[in-house]
Design an enzyme around this catalytic site. Structure first.
Site, short mmCIF file in Angstrom:
data_model
loop_
_atom_site.label_atom_id
_atom_site.label_comp_id
_atom_site.label_asym_id
_atom_site.label_seq_id
_atom_site.Cartn_x
_atom_site.Cartn_y
_atom_site.Cartn_z
N TYR A 33 0.76 -1.17 0.14
CA TYR A 33 0.04 -0.06 0.15
C TYR A 33 0.74 1.31 0.15
O TYR A 33 2.14 1.08 0.24
CB TYR A 33 -1.18 0.20 1.20
CG TYR A 33 -0.26 0.37 2.69
CD1 TYR A 33 0.52 -0.70 3.24
CD2 TYR A 33 -0.44 1.66 3.19
CE1 TYR A 33 1.19 -0.14 4.49
CE2 TYR A 33 -0.01 1.94 4.40
CZ TYR A 33 0.77 0.81 5.04
OH TYR A 33 1.37 1.26 6.29
N LYS A 147 6.32 -2.14 1.97
CA LYS A 147 5.20 -1.16 2.58
C LYS A 147 4.05 -2.28 2.42
O LYS A 147 3.07 -2.05 1.64
CB LYS A 147 5.04 -0.13 2.05
CG LYS A 147 4.26 0.70 2.80
CD LYS A 147 4.37 2.21 2.58
CE LYS A 147 3.24 3.09 3.21
NZ LYS A 147 3.35 3.30 4.66
N GLU A 179 12.02 2.94 14.18
CA GLU A 179 10.85 3.87 13.69
C GLU A 179 9.92 3.83 14.57
O GLU A 179 9.56 2.97 15.62
CB GLU A 179 10.85 3.64 12.15
CG GLU A 179 10.14 2.11 12.06
CD GLU A 179 10.06 1.94 10.40
OE1 GLU A 179 9.61 2.79 9.87
OE2 GLU A 179 9.91 0.58 10.23
N LEU A 204 10.88 1.16 7.10
CA LEU A 204 10.32 1.74 5.65
C LEU A 204 11.08 2.94 5.47
O LEU A 204 11.54 3.83 6.08
CB LEU A 204 8.94 1.98 6.13
CG LEU A 204 8.31 2.48 4.67
CD1 LEU A 204 8.18 1.22 4.04
CD2 LEU A 204 6.93 3.42 5.02
N1 PDD Z 1 2.74 5.32 7.33
N2 PDD Z 1 7.42 3.88 8.66
C1 PDD Z 1 6.42 2.99 8.63
C2 PDD Z 1 6.33 1.70 9.46
C3 PDD Z 1 5.34 3.50 8.16
O1 PDD Z 1 4.13 3.00 8.18
C4 PDD Z 1 5.41 4.96 7.57
C5 PDD Z 1 4.11 5.60 6.80
C6 PDD Z 1 6.59 5.65 7.42
C7 PDD Z 1 6.68 6.94 7.04
O2 PDD Z 1 6.52 7.06 5.69
P1 PDD Z 1 6.21 8.07 4.54
O3 PDD Z 1 6.86 9.31 4.93
O4 PDD Z 1 6.54 7.63 3.18
O5 PDD Z 1 4.69 8.20 4.65
C8 PDD Z 1 7.61 5.26 8.20
C9 PDD Z 1 1.64 5.49 6.54
C10 PDD Z 1 1.63 7.05 6.62
C11 PDD Z 1 0.40 4.63 7.10
O6 PDD Z 1 0.76 3.62 7.30
O7 PDD Z 1 -0.38 5.28 7.32
#
Ligand code: PDD
Length: 282
Positions: A33, A147, A179, A204
């Site tokens: 996703y 992801k 993270e 991620l």
């Molecule tokens: N999550 N780390 C994890 C485990 C994440 O699920 C996310 C993003 C990030 C940040 O990535 P980005 O800057 O590309 O959004 C880091 C999204 C927002 C979610 O699961 O809703």
């Protein structure tokens, strides 16, 4: 009010959206996703999200449901259909529906589902105060650079933070902070250095993380990509997290340790303002 959502070629009211019980996203979490922010009806950093989506699908040998351009066209249509000014677009690709078998089906058609969520990101009372986080053991699988929709450990971590009266949880493994539950974690040391965990399969590769690091460099702020421990974080001058759904979120308390004066620090506030400006003005 009912939203219009996208399911496999159709734009339908959300209550009419259907997916097969044999969909491998449902049976095996065999799906990936992306979450892209929308500010002033425009997608933020969407090329980077499309590139990461392509990478996630490739790592799992999943057939893409369309080109990046085709997927973005659907995102734009959903923004229009739902009159979305500010919020996020969630999109999910699964390997598709097939009789239950652990091996990948040969001829399944990938599923593509998308929906919008209206949300105030740029003006957010929580970000003005900052959040507290708890640390939790990282019990996720070992390919967190992909992801995937296998988000139960993240959901459990977030729930643990809710039960502890905190705003989020940071995953710790082998004594280092990987993270946040759905964001990347940063600290600012007493020397003013911004520290975030180096990339690898353990985290991620956040799109917002990368953009915020570039903004920090433009401001001549020093960024170090390296491991840091919860103990170092407890002593940090500031902390924050980054994600597409919250941009830069100041962290003012980690476990029982209040950072600084317990209010968002100047580096987090500066980076939040710069990122919002970039997301708003392109
Ligand atoms: N999550 N780390 C994890 C485990 C994440 O699920 C996310 C993003 C990030 C940040 O990535 P980005 O800057 O590309 O959004 C880091 C999204 C927002 C979610 O699961 O809703």
């Amino acid at each position: 009010m009912s939203r219009i959502v996208y399911v496999n070629g159709e734009y339908v009211p959300e209550e009419d959206a259907m997916i097969s019980v044999f969909d491998r996203g449902f049976l095996f979490a065999d799906g990936v996703y992306e979450v892209s922010a929308v500010i002033n009806r425009k997608l933020v950093d969407n090329d980077a999200h499309m590139a990461r989506l392509a990478r996630s699908m490739n790592e799992l040998k999943m057939t893409p449901p369309g080109t990046a351009e085709e997927i973005e066209a659907i995102q734009l249509k959903l923004i229009e259909e739902n009159d979305l000014n500010e919020g996020v677009i969630y999109l999910q690709v699964t390997r598709g529906a097939a009789d239950r078998d652990f091996a990948f089906p040969i001829d399944a058609t990938p599923s593509l589902v998308m929906f919008t969520q209206a949300k105030s990101i740029t003006s957010n009372a929580v970000a003005e105060k900052g959040i507290s986080v708890i640390t939790v053991p990282d019990i996720r699988w070992k390919r967190r650079d992909i992801k995937t929709v296998g988000l139960l450990p993240a959901s459990m971590a977030k729930q643990a933070s809710v039960e502890a009266g905190a705003g989020d949880a940071w995953f710790v493994e082998d004594g280092i902070v990987n993270e946040g539950s759905s964001n990347n974690a940063f600290i600012v040391t007493h020397e003013g250095k911004i520290v975030t965990r180096h990339l690898g399969t353990e985290i991620l590769h956040g799109i917002t993380r990368k953009a915020v690091m570039a903004l920090a460099a433009q401001e001549n702020l020093e960024v170090e990509e390296r491991a840091f421990t919860p103990e170092e974080a407890y002593e940090a001058r500031e902390a924050f997290s980054t994600s597409a759904s919250a941009f830069v979120m100041p962290v003012v308390k980690i476990d029982d340790h209040v950072l600084g004066n317990g209010v968002p620090g100047p580096v987090a506030e500066k980076l939040r303002a710069l990122y919002i400006e970039m997301a708003t003005n392109g």
